[in-house]
Design an enzyme around this catalytic site. Structure first.
Site, PDB file in Angstrom:
ATOM      1  N   VAL A  31       0.821  -1.216   0.000  1.00  0.00           N
ATOM      2  CA  VAL A  31       0.000   0.000   0.000  1.00  0.00           C
ATOM      3  C   VAL A  31       0.854   1.265   0.000  1.00  0.00           C
ATOM      4  O   VAL A  31       0.372   2.344  -0.360  1.00  0.00           O
ATOM      5  CB  VAL A  31      -0.971  -0.012   1.202  1.00  0.00           C
ATOM      6  CG1 VAL A  31      -0.235   0.280   2.505  1.00  0.00           C
ATOM      7  CG2 VAL A  31      -2.114   0.964   1.010  1.00  0.00           C
ATOM      8  N   ASN A  36      -7.073  -0.907   6.034  1.00  0.00           N
ATOM      9  CA  ASN A  36      -6.693  -1.645   7.231  1.00  0.00           C
ATOM     10  C   ASN A  36      -5.184  -1.813   7.384  1.00  0.00           C
ATOM     11  O   ASN A  36      -4.696  -1.968   8.495  1.00  0.00           O
ATOM     12  CB  ASN A  36      -7.356  -3.032   7.200  1.00  0.00           C
ATOM     13  CG  ASN A  36      -6.860  -3.919   8.313  1.00  0.00           C
ATOM     14  OD1 ASN A  36      -7.167  -3.707   9.477  1.00  0.00           O
ATOM     15  ND2 ASN A  36      -6.049  -4.918   7.977  1.00  0.00           N
ATOM     16  N   TYR A  83       3.841   5.757  15.620  1.00  0.00           N
ATOM     17  CA  TYR A  83       2.572   5.068  15.395  1.00  0.00           C
ATOM     18  C   TYR A  83       1.411   5.966  15.833  1.00  0.00           C
ATOM     19  O   TYR A  83       0.430   6.137  15.113  1.00  0.00           O
ATOM     20  CB  TYR A  83       2.548   3.745  16.156  1.00  0.00           C
ATOM     21  CG  TYR A  83       1.239   3.008  16.045  1.00  0.00           C
ATOM     22  CD1 TYR A  83       0.934   2.266  14.915  1.00  0.00           C
ATOM     23  CD2 TYR A  83       0.298   3.058  17.073  1.00  0.00           C
ATOM     24  CE1 TYR A  83      -0.269   1.585  14.797  1.00  0.00           C
ATOM     25  CE2 TYR A  83      -0.910   2.378  16.974  1.00  0.00           C
ATOM     26  CZ  TYR A  83      -1.185   1.648  15.841  1.00  0.00           C
ATOM     27  OH  TYR A  83      -2.378   0.980  15.727  1.00  0.00           O
ATOM     28  N   ALA A 118       1.360   9.197  16.084  1.00  0.00           N
ATOM     29  CA  ALA A 118       1.229  10.329  15.165  1.00  0.00           C
ATOM     30  C   ALA A 118       0.515   9.909  13.876  1.00  0.00           C
ATOM     31  O   ALA A 118      -0.318  10.653  13.352  1.00  0.00           O
ATOM     32  CB  ALA A 118       2.611  10.899  14.853  1.00  0.00           C
ATOM     33  N   SER A 119       0.841   8.722  13.374  1.00  0.00           N
ATOM     34  CA  SER A 119       0.205   8.272  12.132  1.00  0.00           C
ATOM     35  C   SER A 119      -1.300   8.104  12.304  1.00  0.00           C
ATOM     36  O   SER A 119      -2.076   8.399  11.397  1.00  0.00           O
ATOM     37  CB  SER A 119       0.835   6.958  11.644  1.00  0.00           C
ATOM     38  OG  SER A 119       0.440   5.845  12.426  1.00  0.00           O
ATOM     39  N   LYS A 120      -1.711   7.637  13.465  1.00  0.00           N
ATOM     40  CA  LYS A 120      -3.143   7.414  13.688  1.00  0.00           C
ATOM     41  C   LYS A 120      -3.883   8.711  14.010  1.00  0.00           C
ATOM     42  O   LYS A 120      -5.049   8.884  13.637  1.00  0.00           O
ATOM     43  CB  LYS A 120      -3.343   6.374  14.791  1.00  0.00           C
ATOM     44  CG  LYS A 120      -2.842   4.985  14.406  1.00  0.00           C
ATOM     45  CD  LYS A 120      -3.508   4.456  13.140  1.00  0.00           C
ATOM     46  CE  LYS A 120      -3.119   3.024  12.826  1.00  0.00           C
ATOM     47  NZ  LYS A 120      -3.812   2.477  11.655  1.00  0.00           N
TER      48      LYS A 120
END
Length: 198
Positions: free
Chosen positions: A64, A90, A164, A166-168
């Site tokens: 992805v 996902n 992680y 920050a990405s979410k």
């Protein structure tokens, strides 16, 4: 008639866990599914879902975070099934990234996490949106984490997962902006803030 009869879904990160579950439930409800992952084992998962549901599920090995792979997945879905109605973003990656990680490692970790968890969602969603519009609407589901809901509840945002987290948090921004912008096209955009899941 099954709930999603005649619809087409794409699920990223479908080789295990939640991704496999999303692909299976879409298929059980009548959708034709393109399930992809960087792991070769996605082809085995697809066979199991097809055997269990009797519906066509197409498995692809694709990353992805790579634009060419994303475009290939979307083109294959349209060519094989005629369009796209549901996208489940996902795919995700996680690792410990303490705030005091050495500079070079922090930058490498940033690229690895953000390319999958954030840029991948951007590219896959943007590639799908014109096809969702052409079908008269649809659904985008972004899989986030309970870390971001609410911000200071017990166990959320631990200091060794800054990238992680920050990405979410960034994914929530996408979700809110897209839901407002795409509503006129009857495209619903929602986030699932998942906790630990068997």
């Amino acid at each position: 008639m099954p709930l999603l009869d005649g619809q087409v879904g794409i699920v990223s990160g479908a080789a295990q866990g939640l991704g496999t579950a999303f692909a299976k439930v879409l298929s059980e409800n009548g959708a034709q599914v393109v399930a992809f992952d960087v792991q070769q084992s996605v082809t085995d998962v697809v066979k199991e879902i097809e055997d269990a549901t009797g519906n066509k599920v197409l498995g692809m090995v694709a990353d992805v975070s790579m634009r060419a792979d994303v475009e290939s997945v979307v083109a294959t879905a349209v060519e094989t099934f005629g369009g796209i109605d549901v996208l489940v973003n996902n795919a995700g990656t996680w690792k410990r990234t303490p705030v005091d990680t050495p500079w070079a490692q922090a930058v490498a970790d940033w690229d690895a996490i953000m390319d999958t968890n954030f840029k991948g969602v951007l590219m896959l969603s943007r590639a799908c949106v014109p096809h969702l519009i052409s079908r008269g609407g649809g659904n985008i589901v972004n899989v986030s984490t309970y870390y971001v809901l609410p911000a200071r509840s017990k166990g959320t945002n631990p200091p060794d997962t800054d990238l992680y987290n920050a990405s979410k948090w960034a994914l929530n921004g996408f979700t809110q902006a897209w839901s407002r912008h795409l509503a006129v096209h009857k495209i619903r955009v929602n986030g699932l803030c998942m906790g630990a899941t068997d």
